[in-house]
Design a protein around this motif. Structure first.
Motif, PDB file in Angstrom:
ATOM      1  N   THR A  46       0.836  -1.205   0.000  1.00  0.00           N
ATOM      2  CA  THR A  46       0.000   0.000   0.000  1.00  0.00           C
ATOM      3  C   THR A  46       0.871   1.255   0.000  1.00  0.00           C
ATOM      4  N   PRO A  47       0.319   2.390  -0.432  1.00  0.00           N
ATOM      5  CA  PRO A  47       1.087   3.638  -0.388  1.00  0.00           C
ATOM      6  C   PRO A  47       1.570   3.978   1.014  1.00  0.00           C
ATOM      7  N   ARG A  48       0.730   3.745   2.017  1.00  0.00           N
ATOM      8  CA  ARG A  48       1.118   4.059   3.395  1.00  0.00           C
ATOM      9  C   ARG A  48       2.298   3.201   3.840  1.00  0.00           C
ATOM     10  N   ALA A  49       2.247   1.911   3.533  1.00  0.00           N
ATOM     11  CA  ALA A  49       3.350   1.024   3.900  1.00  0.00           C
ATOM     12  C   ALA A  49       4.616   1.394   3.135  1.00  0.00           C
ATOM     13  N   THR A  50       4.458   1.783   1.875  1.00  0.00           N
ATOM     14  CA  THR A  50       5.616   2.194   1.074  1.00  0.00           C
ATOM     15  C   THR A  50       6.317   3.381   1.711  1.00  0.00           C
ATOM     16  N   ALA A  51       5.562   4.351   2.168  1.00  0.00           N
ATOM     17  CA  ALA A  51       6.156   5.526   2.805  1.00  0.00           C
ATOM     18  C   ALA A  51       6.907   5.143   4.075  1.00  0.00           C
ATOM     19  N   CYS A  52       6.406   4.155   4.794  1.00  0.00           N
ATOM     20  CA  CYS A  52       7.038   3.752   6.052  1.00  0.00           C
ATOM     21  C   CYS A  52       8.389   3.073   5.841  1.00  0.00           C
ATOM     22  N   VAL A  53       8.536   2.314   4.755  1.00  0.00           N
ATOM     23  CA  VAL A  53       9.770   1.535   4.557  1.00  0.00           C
ATOM     24  C   VAL A  53      10.759   2.232   3.627  1.00  0.00           C
ATOM     25  N   ARG A  54      10.451   3.459   3.222  1.00  0.00           N
ATOM     26  CA  ARG A  54      11.208   4.137   2.169  1.00  0.00           C
ATOM     27  C   ARG A  54      12.712   4.184   2.437  1.00  0.00           C
ATOM     28  N   ASP A  55      13.141   4.464   3.655  1.00  0.00           N
ATOM     29  CA  ASP A  55      14.562   4.659   3.943  1.00  0.00           C
ATOM     30  C   ASP A  55      15.230   3.450   4.585  1.00  0.00           C
ATOM     31  N   MET A  56      14.594   2.312   4.511  1.00  0.00           N
ATOM     32  CA  MET A  56      15.158   1.126   5.151  1.00  0.00           C
ATOM     33  C   MET A  56      16.218   0.460   4.284  1.00  0.00           C
ATOM     34  N   PRO A  57      17.268  -0.096   4.886  1.00  0.00           N
ATOM     35  CA  PRO A  57      18.249  -0.863   4.110  1.00  0.00           C
ATOM     36  C   PRO A  57      17.580  -2.077   3.486  1.00  0.00           C
ATOM     37  N   GLY A  58      17.979  -2.416   2.277  1.00  0.00           N
ATOM     38  CA  GLY A  58      17.408  -3.561   1.585  1.00  0.00           C
ATOM     39  C   GLY A  58      16.128  -3.254   0.843  1.00  0.00           C
ATOM     40  N   VAL A  59      15.652  -2.008   0.924  1.00  0.00           N
ATOM     41  CA  VAL A  59      14.412  -1.612   0.246  1.00  0.00           C
ATOM     42  C   VAL A  59      14.732  -0.584  -0.829  1.00  0.00           C
ATOM     43  N   ARG A  60      14.262  -0.847  -2.032  1.00  0.00           N
ATOM     44  CA  ARG A  60      14.432   0.102  -3.141  1.00  0.00           C
ATOM     45  C   ARG A  60      13.062   0.368  -3.749  1.00  0.00           C
ATOM     46  N   ILE A  61      12.746   1.642  -3.905  1.00  0.00           N
ATOM     47  CA  ILE A  61      11.422   2.030  -4.407  1.00  0.00           C
ATOM     48  C   ILE A  61      11.566   2.719  -5.751  1.00  0.00           C
ATOM     49  N   THR A  62      10.793   2.246  -6.725  1.00  0.00           N
ATOM     50  CA  THR A  62      10.722   2.898  -8.034  1.00  0.00           C
ATOM     51  C   THR A  62       9.262   3.226  -8.314  1.00  0.00           C
ATOM     52  N   ASP A  63       9.025   3.905  -9.421  1.00  0.00           N
ATOM     53  CA  ASP A  63       7.642   4.216  -9.791  1.00  0.00           C
ATOM     54  C   ASP A  63       6.844   2.949 -10.079  1.00  0.00           C
TER      55      ASP A  63
END
Length: 276
Positions: A46-63
């Protein structure tokens, strides 16, 4: 020739199956992105969960997607990383409680790691639920009412037994465990049950995320004299219902969606057997 009661029951089953489909097959929540775990598509975050994990190691976010991979140089295995993600989601109010139960995470048909049960929906990960349709020798059905303290569908009627398969747990072992916890049934009580069968994969939007769930069911006629008794406090009432009562309850939306799907599948099999 089909008897009138069976014909009426078949009409109810077909009608309810048609009306159930749009209630349990939804597109992912708006703004969700595919969640790719260890290179395999595993869920819809979900968008909310994506915002929460944005700066975590091992997580990469793209469009296009959110990617999660282990980080060996930081001694972050996939299991430990997913545990951290669950913790962050919990700290930010994305979870409905904390169950302290681990479930398997699947991606493209492969088991990848484990995760806290409460974090599965915000990440849109596949779960597997086993159910038991339990019948009495006289043809009536054992049904259970969910406790009013349940986080999901409190007070709704359910199959006698239903629950999620735990991490590394075999499907049949899960059903035997749930059958004791929810109804006090022993393995001998289930000796004549049918094999578990997958009846559908549910895709349902929920307030906390996305329910992607394989629903499996087994049917069993409990021996004469066996009276189910709940053991874990998650059921407020267990009773027998005649087929006409079950049909009325289905039409009144008295059951959870998962239970309705399981009961309708079993009733359809019985109607076909009566036709044949």
């Amino acid at each position: 020739m089909i008897s009138r009661p069976i014909s009426n029951l078949l009409d109810v089953v077909v009608s309810r199956q048609e009306s159930l489909a749009p209630r349990i097959q939804h597109l992912p929540p708006a703004g969700s992105r595919p969640l790719v775990v260890a290179g395999r598509v595993a869920g819809w975050i979900t968008p909310r969960a994506t915002a929460c994990v944005r700066d975590m190691p091992g997580v990469r976010i793209t469009d296009e997607a959110v990617y999660v991979v282990a980080v060996p140089r930081q001694r972050l295995t996939l299991d430990s990383l997913m545990a951290r993600i669950a913790g962050v989601l919990n700290e930010n109010g994305c979870l409905r409680g904390w169950r302290d139960e681990l479930l398997d995470v699947y991606g493209e048909g492969r088991r990848l790691c484990v995760l806290e049960r409460a974090a599965m929906r915000p990440l849109g990960l596949l779960t597997k639920a086993v159910h038991l349709n339990a019948w009495a020798p006289d043809g009536s059905m054992w049904i259970a009412r969910r406790s009013l303290t349940k986080a999901t569908d409190p007070g709704k009627w359910d199959t006698l037994v239903g629950g999620l398969v735990g991490a590394s747990e075999a499907l049949d072992a899960s059903l035997v465990r749930e059958s004791f916890e929810e109804a006090g049934l022993q393995p001998a009580d289930l000796s004549e049950r049918t094999p578990l069968r997958v009846i559908l994969r549910m895709h349902r939007r929920l307030p906390e995320g996305y329910q992607v769930e394989d629903v499996l069911v087994s049917d069993c006629v409990l021996p004469e004299g066996v009276a189910p008794v709940n053991q874990d406090g998650e059921v407020s009432e267990i009773r027998l219902a005649r087929l006409d009562e079950v049909a009325e309850m289905l039409q009144a939306d008295a059951f959870t969606h998962e239970a309705e799907a399981c009961i309708l599948d079993s009733l359809m099999l019985r109607c076909r057997a009566a036709q044949g």
